[in-house]
Enzyme design. Structure first.
Site, PDB file in Angstrom:
ATOM      1  N   THR A  27       6.870  -1.433  -3.003  1.00  0.00           N
ATOM      2  CA  THR A  27       8.129  -1.411  -2.243  1.00  0.00           C
ATOM      3  C   THR A  27       8.790  -2.768  -2.435  1.00  0.00           C
ATOM      4  O   THR A  27       8.156  -3.711  -2.915  1.00  0.00           O
ATOM      5  CB  THR A  27       7.874  -1.181  -0.739  1.00  0.00           C
ATOM      6  OG1 THR A  27       7.131  -2.294  -0.213  1.00  0.00           O
ATOM      7  CG2 THR A  27       7.081   0.090  -0.487  1.00  0.00           C
ATOM      8  N   ILE A  89       0.106  -8.162  -1.063  1.00  0.00           N
ATOM      9  CA  ILE A  89       1.271  -8.952  -0.661  1.00  0.00           C
ATOM     10  C   ILE A  89       2.094  -9.282  -1.909  1.00  0.00           C
ATOM     11  O   ILE A  89       1.597  -9.885  -2.859  1.00  0.00           O
ATOM     12  CB  ILE A  89       0.849 -10.253   0.075  1.00  0.00           C
ATOM     13  CG1 ILE A  89      -0.063  -9.924   1.275  1.00  0.00           C
ATOM     14  CG2 ILE A  89       2.082 -11.037   0.503  1.00  0.00           C
ATOM     15  CD1 ILE A  89       0.541  -9.012   2.327  1.00  0.00           C
ATOM     16  N   LYS A  90       3.348  -8.834  -1.844  1.00  0.00           N
ATOM     17  CA  LYS A  90       4.245  -9.062  -2.974  1.00  0.00           C
ATOM     18  C   LYS A  90       5.030 -10.350  -2.701  1.00  0.00           C
ATOM     19  O   LYS A  90       5.618 -10.512  -1.623  1.00  0.00           O
ATOM     20  CB  LYS A  90       5.193  -7.869  -3.072  1.00  0.00           C
ATOM     21  CG  LYS A  90       5.743  -7.607  -4.450  1.00  0.00           C
ATOM     22  CD  LYS A  90       6.506  -6.297  -4.399  1.00  0.00           C
ATOM     23  CE  LYS A  90       7.106  -5.909  -5.698  1.00  0.00           C
ATOM     24  NZ  LYS A  90       8.059  -4.818  -5.538  1.00  0.00           N
ATOM     25  N   LEU A  91       4.997 -11.241  -3.687  1.00  0.00           N
ATOM     26  CA  LEU A  91       5.598 -12.565  -3.500  1.00  0.00           C
ATOM     27  C   LEU A  91       6.551 -12.856  -4.644  1.00  0.00           C
ATOM     28  O   LEU A  91       6.286 -12.474  -5.792  1.00  0.00           O
ATOM     29  CB  LEU A  91       4.477 -13.620  -3.505  1.00  0.00           C
ATOM     30  CG  LEU A  91       3.460 -13.457  -2.361  1.00  0.00           C
ATOM     31  CD1 LEU A  91       2.078 -13.856  -2.815  1.00  0.00           C
ATOM     32  CD2 LEU A  91       3.899 -14.262  -1.154  1.00  0.00           C
TER      33      LEU A  91
END
Ligand code: E4P
Length: 222
Positions: A27, A89-91
């Site tokens: 997402t 966790i998208k960073l």
């Protein structure tokens, strides 16, 4: 190559999951904004809907620009659904994003470094300890660069240097992208449901089904 779905739409996620080929979900803030629901609630819903996938990426918000702020958001996200291990966790690919990636990787939290447009960015993300790196091929194609070539260079680099990070080919726009990134060595392609559906199609498949149905009508039934 594995398939992830690139959406925050729960119905599309459930449809893709039913086909039996889904290994994960990605997402981003734009995809969540389309849904008109609270971010954390939607991530919780997704985690519940697809408990058997390897990863569900939830991106830190655009408000988190320092590593500290990203880590603080990540620490809340990893608590969703009592600490679901599938959450990734998208960073963003920034200095702060890399710092947060290193910190989270050391804590055993899965990370996905996003908005990658160069081989050097992918190398830095992998060295920082990212579980996944996400080159955006469609957006490169949009500016007349070659997105698939980038994926193939990153795959070669990761092979030469024995880097463990998995390449998620992102910003995938059509079936030809899927074939070409699979051949280029992407570990994963994250694609919208509309493209997953297109992958099942061929005019000769439809014609064949129609012909079999017509011929079957002529088979004596008793
Ligand atoms: C990947 O993780 C991103 O969510 C996505 O693939 C971006 O694609 P777009 O360029 O179609 O917005």
């Amino acid at each position: 190559m594995k398939f992830f779905i690139d959406t925050a739409n729960i119905d599309d996620i459930k449809k893709a999951h039913k086909i039996g080929v889904l290994s994960g979900v990605t997402t981003n803030p734009s995809l969540v904004a389309k849904e008109g629901v609270k971010f954390e609630d939607r991530i919780a819903e997704i985690l519940q809907a697809v408990p058997d996938v390897e990863s569900v990426s939830a991106e830190v918000t655009p408000a988190a620009v320092t590593a500290e702020a990203m880590i603080a958001e990540a620490e809340e996200l990893i608590k969703i659904n009592g600490g679901d291990k599938h959450i990734t966790i998208k960073l963003p690919m920034t200095v702060a994003g890399l710092e947060a990636t290193r910190y989270l990787a050391k804590k055993g939290v899965k990370t996905n470094v996003t908005l990658i447009f160069t081989v050097n960015q992918a190398l830095l993300a992998a060295r920082a300890g990212a579980t996944y790196v996400s080159p955006f091929l469609g957006r490169l194609d949009d500016i007349s660069e070659d997105g698939v070539l980038l994926v193939s260079k990153i795959a070669e680099l990761f092979r030469i240097h024995k880097l463990d990070a998995q390449i998620i080919a992102a910003s995938v726009r059509h079936p030809d992208h899927v074939t070409r990134v699979a051949m280029a060595g992407a570990h994963i392609a994250t694609i919208p449901y509309s493209v997953i559906e297109q992958l099942t199609k061929h005019p000769l498949t439809d014609q064949g089904i129609e012909k079999f149905a017509t011929d079957w009508a002529n088979v004596p039934k008793n």
